[in-house]
Design a protein around this motif. Structure first.
Motif, mmCIF file in Angstrom:
data_model
loop_
_atom_site.group_PDB
_atom_site.id
_atom_site.type_symbol
_atom_site.label_atom_id
_atom_site.label_comp_id
_atom_site.label_asym_id
_atom_site.label_seq_id
_atom_site.Cartn_x
_atom_site.Cartn_y
_atom_site.Cartn_z
ATOM 1 N N GLY A 13 -32.423 -20.243 -1.750
ATOM 2 C CA GLY A 13 -32.279 -20.453 -3.185
ATOM 3 C C GLY A 13 -30.853 -20.584 -3.672
ATOM 4 O O GLY A 13 -30.619 -20.800 -4.861
ATOM 5 N N LYS A 14 -29.891 -20.454 -2.782
ATOM 6 C CA LYS A 14 -28.492 -20.577 -3.176
ATOM 7 C C LYS A 14 -28.063 -22.041 -3.128
ATOM 8 O O LYS A 14 -28.531 -22.811 -2.295
ATOM 9 C CB LYS A 14 -27.601 -19.749 -2.250
ATOM 10 N N GLU A 15 -27.177 -22.399 -4.028
ATOM 11 C CA GLU A 15 -26.672 -23.764 -4.061
ATOM 12 C C GLU A 15 -25.632 -23.976 -2.964
ATOM 13 O O GLU A 15 -25.066 -23.023 -2.425
ATOM 14 C CB GLU A 15 -26.049 -24.057 -5.432
ATOM 15 N N SER A 16 -25.383 -25.243 -2.657
ATOM 16 C CA SER A 16 -24.348 -25.560 -1.669
ATOM 17 C C SER A 16 -22.986 -25.120 -2.195
ATOM 18 O O SER A 16 -22.778 -24.964 -3.401
ATOM 19 C CB SER A 16 -24.332 -27.068 -1.393
ATOM 20 N N LYS A 17 -22.068 -24.937 -1.283
ATOM 21 C CA LYS A 17 -20.729 -24.513 -1.686
ATOM 22 C C LYS A 17 -20.030 -25.621 -2.463
ATOM 23 O O LYS A 17 -20.174 -26.802 -2.167
ATOM 24 C CB LYS A 17 -19.897 -24.145 -0.453
ATOM 25 N N THR A 18 -19.277 -25.222 -3.441
ATOM 26 C CA THR A 18 -18.459 -26.176 -4.185
ATOM 27 C C THR A 18 -17.196 -26.467 -3.371
ATOM 28 O O THR A 18 -16.844 -25.697 -2.459
ATOM 29 C CB THR A 18 -18.052 -25.604 -5.548
ATOM 30 N N PRO A 19 -16.489 -27.557 -3.670
ATOM 31 C CA PRO A 19 -15.231 -27.828 -2.959
ATOM 32 C C PRO A 19 -14.240 -26.670 -3.048
ATOM 33 O O PRO A 19 -13.561 -26.352 -2.068
ATOM 34 C CB PRO A 19 -14.706 -29.081 -3.667
ATOM 35 N N THR A 20 -14.179 -26.026 -4.206
ATOM 36 C CA THR A 20 -13.253 -24.899 -4.362
ATOM 37 C C THR A 20 -13.649 -23.744 -3.452
ATOM 38 O O THR A 20 -12.796 -23.110 -2.815
ATOM 39 C CB THR A 20 -13.229 -24.422 -5.826
ATOM 40 N N GLU A 21 -14.947 -23.468 -3.365
ATOM 41 C CA GLU A 21 -15.422 -22.395 -2.489
ATOM 42 C C GLU A 21 -15.166 -22.735 -1.024
ATOM 43 O O GLU A 21 -14.809 -21.860 -0.224
ATOM 44 C CB GLU A 21 -16.914 -22.164 -2.727
ATOM 45 N N ALA A 22 -15.337 -24.006 -0.678
ATOM 46 C CA ALA A 22 -15.101 -24.425 0.706
ATOM 47 C C ALA A 22 -13.632 -24.263 1.080
ATOM 48 O O ALA A 22 -13.299 -23.768 2.162
ATOM 49 C CB ALA A 22 -15.536 -25.876 0.891
ATOM 50 N N VAL A 23 -12.747 -24.667 0.169
ATOM 51 C CA VAL A 23 -11.309 -24.517 0.428
ATOM 52 C C VAL A 23 -10.954 -23.042 0.545
ATOM 53 O O VAL A 23 -10.185 -22.636 1.421
ATOM 54 C CB VAL A 23 -10.485 -25.185 -0.696
ATOM 55 N N ALA A 24 -11.524 -22.224 -0.327
ATOM 56 C CA ALA A 24 -11.243 -20.786 -0.295
ATOM 57 C C ALA A 24 -11.679 -20.161 1.021
ATOM 58 O O ALA A 24 -11.002 -19.284 1.565
ATOM 59 C CB ALA A 24 -11.942 -20.096 -1.465
ATOM 60 N N GLN A 25 -12.807 -20.625 1.558
ATOM 61 C CA GLN A 25 -13.305 -20.062 2.818
ATOM 62 C C GLN A 25 -12.431 -20.482 3.996
ATOM 63 O O GLN A 25 -12.089 -19.656 4.846
ATOM 64 C CB GLN A 25 -14.747 -20.510 3.059
ATOM 65 N N VAL A 26 -12.062 -21.752 4.031
ATOM 66 C CA VAL A 26 -11.252 -22.248 5.152
ATOM 67 C C VAL A 26 -9.824 -21.703 5.079
ATOM 68 O O VAL A 26 -9.220 -21.381 6.102
ATOM 69 C CB VAL A 26 -11.236 -23.790 5.158
ATOM 70 N N LEU A 27 -9.299 -21.589 3.870
ATOM 71 C CA LEU A 27 -7.923 -21.101 3.687
ATOM 72 C C LEU A 27 -7.942 -19.672 3.170
ATOM 73 O O LEU A 27 -7.268 -19.335 2.200
ATOM 74 C CB LEU A 27 -7.170 -22.003 2.696
ATOM 75 N N SER A 28 -8.706 -18.832 3.833
ATOM 76 C CA SER A 28 -8.901 -17.468 3.342
ATOM 77 C C SER A 28 -7.603 -16.664 3.263
ATOM 78 O O SER A 28 -7.467 -15.771 2.434
ATOM 79 C CB SER A 28 -9.900 -16.737 4.242
#
Length: 237
Positions: free
Chosen positions: A132-147
């Motif tokens: 039920g969760k939506e796909s990651k947004t670009p901002t969330e994806a960048v935050a995860q990769v560049l933690s």
């Protein structure tokens, strides 16, 4: 101005000091705009153990940076402002777009670590949501990769993993707004100078046209006078 001076010193050191034996380093300035005394001050500074140690440490630090900034002498925010105006227009770029813009070399393109990071970011965004969760947004994806990076902080965006009700750091946003305003004022100043130069050129051309018109009138009058004199001389013969 200070940035230009740093760039000039960097180029001078690379061309006339690095890799040159101490007794072969020139003692006269290589530039007409720099005195011999100023040149020797630079040479003496570059020759100190403190400066050499600093250069070595900076080189080590740069080597540890996975994602080298490719915005030249511009800060992230200034570079993004230019890119948004010239490339994206009314369509705002995503966090991934901004990451690409800030880490792409005009000569060599993306470095391998940057390519890998972009592939991972885009894969995270393309990955369908689960439970039920939506796909990651670009901002969330960048935050995860560049933690462990401050990239999102530096460009004024905030990771979704950070607890924030307004989506941004007020202090940082204020700093970025101030920097943008400074860039805007500089652009306006340059535009005013260009407009003034254009006006001067137009006025000069207008004055030149008037002078040419006067010269043409005088030449025409002189030709008519000469014709009249020739006619009078012919009558007297």
């Amino acid at each position: 101005m200070r940035c230009n001076q740093r760039q000039m010193r960097y180029k001078l050191k690379k061309a006339y000091f690095n890799g040159v034996a101490a007794d072969k380093v020139r003692t006269t300035s290589p530039l007409s705009t720099m005195t011999d005394e100023q040149w020797m001050q630079l040479v003496n500074m570059w020759s100190t153990p403190k400066h050499k140690d600093k250069c070595v440490n900076n080189k080590v630090i740069r080597g540890k940076v996975r994602f080298q900034q490719k915005t030249g002498s511009r800060s992230y925010i200034a570079h993004m402002h230019v890119v948004k105006q010239s490339k994206y227009g009314d369509a705002p770029p995503s966090a991934i777009d901004l990451f690409k813009e800030c880490h792409c070399s005009k000569k060599t393109g993306f470095a391998e670590p940057v390519k890998e990071a972009i592939d991972t970011m885009e894969a995270l965004v393309a990955e369908p949501g689960v439970e039920g969760k939506e796909s990651k947004t670009p901002t969330e994806a960048v935050a995860q990769v560049l933690s462990s990076s401050k990239f999102l902080h530096n460009i004024g965006l905030v990771s979704a993993t950070k607890k924030s009700c307004n989506g941004g750091d007020p202090t940082r946003v204020a700093e970025l707004e101030a920097e943008l305003e400074s860039e805007k004022q500089n652009s306006l100043a340059v535009r005013a100078q260009l407009d003034a130069l254009k006006k001067n050129v137009e006025e000069s051309e207008e004055a030149r046209a008037k002078e040419l018109e006067k010269i043409n009138v005088l030449q025409k009058g002189a030709e008519e006078t000469n014709a009249l004199l020739r006619h009078l001389f012919s009558l007297n013969k």
